[in-house]
Design a protein around this motif. Structure first.
Motif, PDB file in Angstrom:
ATOM      1  N   ILE A 104       0.833  -1.209   0.000  1.00 56.61           N
ATOM      2  CA  ILE A 104       0.000   0.000   0.000  1.00 56.61           C
ATOM      3  C   ILE A 104       0.864   1.253   0.000  1.00 56.61           C
ATOM      4  O   ILE A 104       0.608   2.208  -0.753  1.00 56.61           O
ATOM      5  CB  ILE A 104      -0.942   0.003   1.217  1.00 56.61           C
ATOM      6  N   ARG A 105       1.899   1.263   0.821  1.00 57.21           N
ATOM      7  CA  ARG A 105       2.762   2.438   0.904  1.00 57.21           C
ATOM      8  C   ARG A 105       3.507   2.699  -0.404  1.00 57.21           C
ATOM      9  O   ARG A 105       3.861   3.841  -0.711  1.00 57.21           O
ATOM     10  CB  ARG A 105       3.738   2.275   2.067  1.00 57.21           C
ATOM     11  N   ASP A 106       3.744   1.628  -1.172  1.00 51.87           N
ATOM     12  CA  ASP A 106       4.408   1.770  -2.466  1.00 51.87           C
ATOM     13  C   ASP A 106       3.439   2.240  -3.551  1.00 51.87           C
ATOM     14  O   ASP A 106       3.843   2.443  -4.691  1.00 51.87           O
ATOM     15  CB  ASP A 106       5.030   0.439  -2.895  1.00 51.87           C
ATOM     16  N   GLY A 107       2.147   2.354  -3.193  1.00 51.57           N
ATOM     17  CA  GLY A 107       1.172   2.849  -4.152  1.00 51.57           C
ATOM     18  C   GLY A 107       0.485   1.798  -4.989  1.00 51.57           C
ATOM     19  O   GLY A 107      -0.249   2.122  -5.939  1.00 51.57           O
ATOM     20  N   ALA A 108       0.673   0.522  -4.656  1.00 50.50           N
ATOM     21  CA  ALA A 108       0.028  -0.562  -5.398  1.00 50.50           C
ATOM     22  C   ALA A 108      -1.223  -1.019  -4.662  1.00 50.50           C
ATOM     23  O   ALA A 108      -1.303  -0.946  -3.431  1.00 50.50           O
ATOM     24  CB  ALA A 108       0.986  -1.738  -5.581  1.00 50.50           C
ATOM     25  N   HIS A 109      -2.211  -1.498  -5.414  1.00 46.37           N
ATOM     26  CA  HIS A 109      -3.408  -2.054  -4.799  1.00 46.37           C
ATOM     27  C   HIS A 109      -3.087  -3.440  -4.221  1.00 46.37           C
ATOM     28  O   HIS A 109      -2.241  -4.165  -4.747  1.00 46.37           O
ATOM     29  CB  HIS A 109      -4.531  -2.194  -5.819  1.00 46.37           C
ATOM     30  N   LEU A 110      -3.796  -3.778  -3.163  1.00 45.79           N
ATOM     31  CA  LEU A 110      -3.645  -5.087  -2.534  1.00 45.79           C
ATOM     32  C   LEU A 110      -4.933  -5.870  -2.746  1.00 45.79           C
ATOM     33  O   LEU A 110      -6.018  -5.410  -2.372  1.00 45.79           O
ATOM     34  CB  LEU A 110      -3.371  -4.926  -1.033  1.00 45.79           C
ATOM     35  N   LEU A 111      -4.837  -7.058  -3.359  1.00 41.81           N
ATOM     36  CA  LEU A 111      -6.004  -7.909  -3.581  1.00 41.81           C
ATOM     37  C   LEU A 111      -6.037  -8.997  -2.515  1.00 41.81           C
ATOM     38  O   LEU A 111      -5.093  -9.777  -2.382  1.00 41.81           O
ATOM     39  CB  LEU A 111      -5.945  -8.538  -4.971  1.00 41.81           C
ATOM     40  N   VAL A 112      -7.133  -9.019  -1.761  1.00 43.81           N
ATOM     41  CA  VAL A 112      -7.291  -9.968  -0.662  1.00 43.81           C
ATOM     42  C   VAL A 112      -8.664 -10.619  -0.768  1.00 43.81           C
ATOM     43  O   VAL A 112      -9.644  -9.973  -1.152  1.00 43.81           O
ATOM     44  CB  VAL A 112      -7.173  -9.255   0.711  1.00 43.81           C
TER      45      VAL A 112
END
Length: 201
Positions: A104-112
């Motif tokens: 998240i901090r790197d700016g990418a979405h997280l799929l869970v």
């Protein structure tokens, strides 16, 4: 975004749409300038691929995947190259939490997939509250995602992205009870998207 992902997306998406045709709804609910936690229902092994292919190719996304998949070398090699990382569902996996927060901090979405396993109907499995804890620690909104559960070859599947949802807790970081309650809420919202589109069909 890796070169492998771009090449995979370019060649595999047309093939996937041929075998598992899908329509995407609500893509405008996924912010372009802010990382979010994509929270989907999970009924089929193809769900992570479908959600990723439903997003534009330039969108960066990482997938939280069950640790057991690392025991399948070819499958895990593919998933890793697509941005997946393992989580031990039976324990408090601090490494997976740290990777999620850094994503998240790197700016990418997280799929869970908060239910943690494949589920046919809402309520069959209690969602895991960890997804909300990650969202609270990073300030990332939760976006419910519905992937059609009645999957058949060459039959249309609807993939629906809902409006971003930001839980509010009484304390700064929230409690385990609040995490659980909001995890159940975001999963409920995902299934509600499915019911809405099934009613329209």
């Amino acid at each position: 975004m890796t070169r492998f992902y771009r090449v995979f997306y370019f060649f595999v998406k047309p093939l996937l749409r041929l075998v598992y045709p899908f329509r995407v709804h609500g893509l405008e609910n996924v912010p372009e300038n802010r990382a979010v936690v994509l929270c989907g229902n999970h009924a089929h092994a193809m769900d992570p691929f479908l959600v990723c292919m439903a997003l534009p190719r330039h969108v960066r996304v990482r997938i939280m995947a069950k640790k057991e998949l690392t025991e399948k070398p070819l499958v895990w090699w593919l998933l890793q190259n697509l941005g997946a990382f393992p989580v031990d569902r039976g324990h408090s996996d601090l490494a997976a939490v740290k990777t999620s927060i850094q994503t998240i901090r790197d700016g990418a979405h997280l799929l869970v997939f908060p239910e943690g396993t494949r589920v046919e109907h809402e309520g069959d499995v209690r969602p895991k509250g960890g997804v909300v804890m990650i969202a609270m620690r990073t300030g990332a909104p939760l976006v419910p995602v519905y992937v059609g559960t009645k999957r058949k070859l060459f039959h249309m599947t609807h993939i629906v992205f809902g409006e971003p949802y930001e839980p509010k807790t009484e304390t700064r970081h929230g409690t385990s009870e609040e995490y659980q309650r909001y995890a159940e809420e975001i999963v409920h919202r995902a299934y509600a998207l499915g019911r809405e589109w099934e009613d329209r069909a």
